[in-house]
Design a protein around this motif. Structure first.
Motif, PDB file in Angstrom:
ATOM      1  N   SER A   1       2.904  -6.091  -7.668  1.00  0.00           N
ATOM      2  CA  SER A   1       3.720  -5.246  -6.800  1.00  0.00           C
ATOM      3  C   SER A   1       3.751  -3.839  -7.380  1.00  0.00           C
ATOM      4  O   SER A   1       4.252  -3.631  -8.488  1.00  0.00           O
ATOM      5  CB  SER A   1       5.140  -5.809  -6.693  1.00  0.00           C
ATOM      6  OG  SER A   1       5.122  -7.091  -6.105  1.00  0.00           O
TER       7      SER A   1
ATOM      8  N   GLU B   1       6.101   2.305  -4.208  1.00  0.00           N
ATOM      9  CA  GLU B   1       5.555   3.205  -3.196  1.00  0.00           C
ATOM     10  C   GLU B   1       5.252   4.586  -3.770  1.00  0.00           C
ATOM     11  O   GLU B   1       4.384   5.291  -3.262  1.00  0.00           O
ATOM     12  CB  GLU B   1       6.520   3.325  -2.024  1.00  0.00           C
ATOM     13  CG  GLU B   1       7.888   3.892  -2.384  1.00  0.00           C
ATOM     14  CD  GLU B   1       8.758   4.089  -1.150  1.00  0.00           C
ATOM     15  OE1 GLU B   1       8.200   4.437  -0.103  1.00  0.00           O
ATOM     16  OE2 GLU B   1       9.972   3.892  -1.246  1.00  0.00           O
TER      17      GLU B   1
ATOM     18  N   ILE C   1       1.619   4.046  -5.278  1.00  0.00           N
ATOM     19  CA  ILE C   1       0.544   3.416  -4.527  1.00  0.00           C
ATOM     20  C   ILE C   1      -0.526   4.418  -4.110  1.00  0.00           C
ATOM     21  O   ILE C   1      -1.692   4.067  -3.935  1.00  0.00           O
ATOM     22  CB  ILE C   1       1.126   2.678  -3.290  1.00  0.00           C
ATOM     23  CG1 ILE C   1       0.109   1.681  -2.742  1.00  0.00           C
ATOM     24  CG2 ILE C   1       1.564   3.668  -2.236  1.00  0.00           C
ATOM     25  CD1 ILE C   1      -0.184   0.545  -3.665  1.00  0.00           C
TER      26      ILE C   1
ATOM     27  N   ARG D   1      -3.040  -4.128  -0.083  1.00  0.00           N
ATOM     28  CA  ARG D   1      -2.557  -4.590   1.207  1.00  0.00           C
ATOM     29  C   ARG D   1      -1.547  -3.610   1.792  1.00  0.00           C
ATOM     30  O   ARG D   1      -0.663  -3.114   1.089  1.00  0.00           O
ATOM     31  CB  ARG D   1      -1.940  -5.984   1.066  1.00  0.00           C
ATOM     32  CG  ARG D   1      -2.997  -7.009   0.672  1.00  0.00           C
ATOM     33  CD  ARG D   1      -2.437  -8.388   0.454  1.00  0.00           C
ATOM     34  NE  ARG D   1      -3.512  -9.312   0.087  1.00  0.00           N
ATOM     35  CZ  ARG D   1      -3.323 -10.545  -0.335  1.00  0.00           C
ATOM     36  NH1 ARG D   1      -2.081 -11.017  -0.464  1.00  0.00           N
ATOM     37  NH2 ARG D   1      -4.346 -11.319  -0.637  1.00  0.00           N
ATOM     38  N   ASN D   2      -1.701  -3.343   3.090  1.00  0.00           N
ATOM     39  CA  ASN D   2      -0.873  -2.332   3.743  1.00  0.00           C
ATOM     40  C   ASN D   2       0.509  -2.848   4.134  1.00  0.00           C
ATOM     41  O   ASN D   2       1.370  -2.050   4.510  1.00  0.00           O
ATOM     42  CB  ASN D   2      -1.582  -1.805   4.996  1.00  0.00           C
ATOM     43  CG  ASN D   2      -2.827  -1.010   4.646  1.00  0.00           C
ATOM     44  OD1 ASN D   2      -2.859  -0.311   3.651  1.00  0.00           O
ATOM     45  ND2 ASN D   2      -3.857  -1.125   5.470  1.00  0.00           N
TER      46      ASN D   2
ATOM     47  N   PRO E   1       4.103  -3.647   3.804  1.00  0.00           N
ATOM     48  CA  PRO E   1       5.143  -3.311   2.816  1.00  0.00           C
ATOM     49  C   PRO E   1       6.027  -4.519   2.518  1.00  0.00           C
ATOM     50  O   PRO E   1       6.276  -5.363   3.386  1.00  0.00           O
ATOM     51  CB  PRO E   1       5.937  -2.191   3.494  1.00  0.00           C
ATOM     52  CG  PRO E   1       5.762  -2.470   4.948  1.00  0.00           C
ATOM     53  CD  PRO E   1       4.394  -3.067   5.121  1.00  0.00           C
TER      54      PRO E   1
ATOM     55  N   THR F   1       7.639  -1.914  -2.030  1.00  0.00           N
ATOM     56  CA  THR F   1       6.467  -2.109  -2.885  1.00  0.00           C
ATOM     57  C   THR F   1       5.297  -2.578  -2.027  1.00  0.00           C
ATOM     58  O   THR F   1       5.480  -3.005  -0.880  1.00  0.00           O
ATOM     59  CB  THR F   1       6.747  -3.146  -3.991  1.00  0.00           C
ATOM     60  OG1 THR F   1       7.097  -4.404  -3.380  1.00  0.00           O
ATOM     61  CG2 THR F   1       7.874  -2.685  -4.902  1.00  0.00           C
ATOM     62  N   TYR F   2       4.105  -2.502  -2.608  1.00  0.00           N
ATOM     63  CA  TYR F   2       2.898  -2.940  -1.927  1.00  0.00           C
ATOM     64  C   TYR F   2       2.123  -3.886  -2.854  1.00  0.00           C
ATOM     65  O   TYR F   2       2.114  -3.705  -4.071  1.00  0.00           O
ATOM     66  CB  TYR F   2       2.014  -1.744  -1.541  1.00  0.00           C
ATOM     67  CG  TYR F   2       2.627  -0.873  -0.484  1.00  0.00           C
ATOM     68  CD1 TYR F   2       2.375  -1.093   0.869  1.00  0.00           C
ATOM     69  CD2 TYR F   2       3.488   0.164  -0.826  1.00  0.00           C
ATOM     70  CE1 TYR F   2       2.951  -0.293   1.847  1.00  0.00           C
ATOM     71  CE2 TYR F   2       4.076   0.955   0.151  1.00  0.00           C
ATOM     72  CZ  TYR F   2       3.797   0.727   1.474  1.00  0.00           C
ATOM     73  OH  TYR F   2       4.368   1.516   2.433  1.00  0.00           O
ATOM     74  N   ASN F   3       1.484  -4.865  -2.235  1.00  0.00           N
ATOM     75  CA  ASN F   3       0.748  -5.867  -2.998  1.00  0.00           C
ATOM     76  C   ASN F   3      -0.634  -5.331  -3.358  1.00  0.00           C
ATOM     77  O   ASN F   3      -1.425  -4.990  -2.471  1.00  0.00           O
ATOM     78  CB  ASN F   3       0.627  -7.158  -2.177  1.00  0.00           C
ATOM     79  CG  ASN F   3       0.082  -8.307  -3.006  1.00  0.00           C
ATOM     80  OD1 ASN F   3      -0.170  -8.160  -4.195  1.00  0.00           O
ATOM     81  ND2 ASN F   3      -0.114  -9.439  -2.387  1.00  0.00           N
TER      82      ASN F   3
END
Length: 393
Positions: A225, A228, A231, A260-261, A263, A271-273
């Protein structure tokens, strides 16, 4: 008279001591801790946490309900595609297959009966037609024989449809019987077993998971994770270094394979994966391990480095100044050096940072020059502000 003289001398000595202490403290020189400008490599990273998982994790369930009769594998067992790993008691499903076969035989018999009835109706119709042509039977009798013939022919079609229906029921029963054998859909390793012999599984509403099979444990991935704010600095195919608690002295390496887009919002934190592919030939990494990930977003080799503390330093006498002239003079990055015994500010242009050191792109500094990172004594002004007469005396 002598006592007065001695008393006056004592007072003069006390006043002299106080004056000496006052002026000596007022004239204490500032001292600083410095570090040298060095050269070396700087690696800028983005940190994140994640979980080690198998690239492909297959959940093996059952489509039929029943009691577990046999289990042929256990935790960490290696399985091949098509291998039987468990058996549901097949007695009920075998009986259903036999019943479906009996229904199929009955349907074939009904077809033969319908064909025989059709032949009889056909002969009766043909005979009545011939007799009607000779005016030997009434037209109503001939029409009735024709109707019986059409009904017999339709009954043959019904019998054939019943055969198809019973054949489909037999195939379904045979399929359900085959489903009593739980087979592995892939080559892999059994990660978890969720059933025991004698346990009843029900597949009425949802498919129960019996086994988790990791397809290939030599190739793993980390689902991490990333915040943002970071990223935007992460890109596919960037190098990654990470550690796990099981091997704190080992630094593993991998690469970013996917961002991955979608959220993920937890308590208003977005967070983004970030998926990291990892080679696990030594099988040290196990599914579920927590990984401390560092994504290498930029790297410079053999550059001039200055401590980050030097960029944050300000002389004590200037910390309380807030004039527009001072702000305009100190606009931009800068460090302080000692010129004689006084600090002097030098403007620098900085690049990437690794958290401890900053790349110096340009500036009036040379390799090995000392820069101030910390003040070791208070300034005169601050010393005077904290003193009172009675406490000093």
């Amino acid at each position: 008279m002598m006592k007065r003289i001695l008393f006056g001398i004592v007072i003069l000595l006390a006043l002299g001591g106080v004056a000496f202490i006052f002026y000596s403290r007022n004239e204490v020189a500032l001292s600083f801790r410095t570090e040298k400008v060095t050269t070396g490599d700087i690696v800028s990273t983005v940190t994140a946490t994640g979980t080690v998982n198998a690239v492909t994790m297959v959940l093996v369930g059952t489509q039929v309900s029943g009691t577990i009769k046999d289990i042929y594998v256990d935790f960490n067992s290696h399985v091949n595609k098509g291998q039987v790993i468990a058996q549901i008691d097949p007695a009920t499903f075998e009986a259903q297959v036999e019943q479906a076969r009996a229904n199929l035989l009955s349907a074939h018999a009904n077809l033969e009966k319908a064909v025989a009835a059709l032949l009889d109706a056909k002969r009766t119709m043909e005979r009545n037609q011939e007799l009607y042509s000779q005016n030997m039977v009434a037209k109503s009798e001939m029409d009735s024989s024709e109707t019986n013939y059409e009904s017999a022919r339709a009954q043959v079609s019904v019998a054939k449809a019943q055969i198809s229906q019973t054949e489909a029921a037999l195939r379904l029963s045979e399929i359900n019987l085959r489903y009593t054998k739980i087979v592995s859909p892939v080559d892999g390793t059994v990660v978890s077993r969720n059933v025991d012999i004698g346990q009843t599984v029900a597949a009425s509403f949802q498919t129960p998971t019996l086994f988790n099979i990791a397809q290939d444990l030599t190739k793993m991935q980390i689902d991490s994770s990333a915040a943002e704010a970071d990223i935007g600095r992460i890109m596919v195919d960037q190098s990654v270094e990470f550690t796990v608690d099981a091997y704190p002295e080992v630094t593993f390496k991998g690469r970013v394979s996917e961002i991955r887009n979608a959220p993920i919002v937890v308590q208003n934190v977005v967070t983004y994966n970030v998926v990291v592919k990892v080679d696990n030939r030594e099988l040290k990494l196990k599914p579920g391990m927590t990984a401390n990930v560092s994504v290498i977003v930029s790297e410079k080799k053999g550059v001039l480095k200055i401590p980050n503390a030097a960029l944050r330093f300000r002389p004590p006498d200037m910390r309380n100044k807030d004039t527009s002239k001072d702000k305009s003079r100190e606009r931009g990055s800068g460090v302080w050096i000692l010129e004689g015994e006084k600090p002097k500010r030098v403007k620098v242009t900085t690049g990437i940072s690794d958290g401890s050191y900053m790349e110096m792109i340009s500036g009036d500094l040379r390799l090995g020059q000392e820069v101030i990172v910390e003040s070791l004594t208070k300034s005169t002004t601050s010393g005077q502000a904290g003193r009172t007469g009675p406490r000093m005396f």
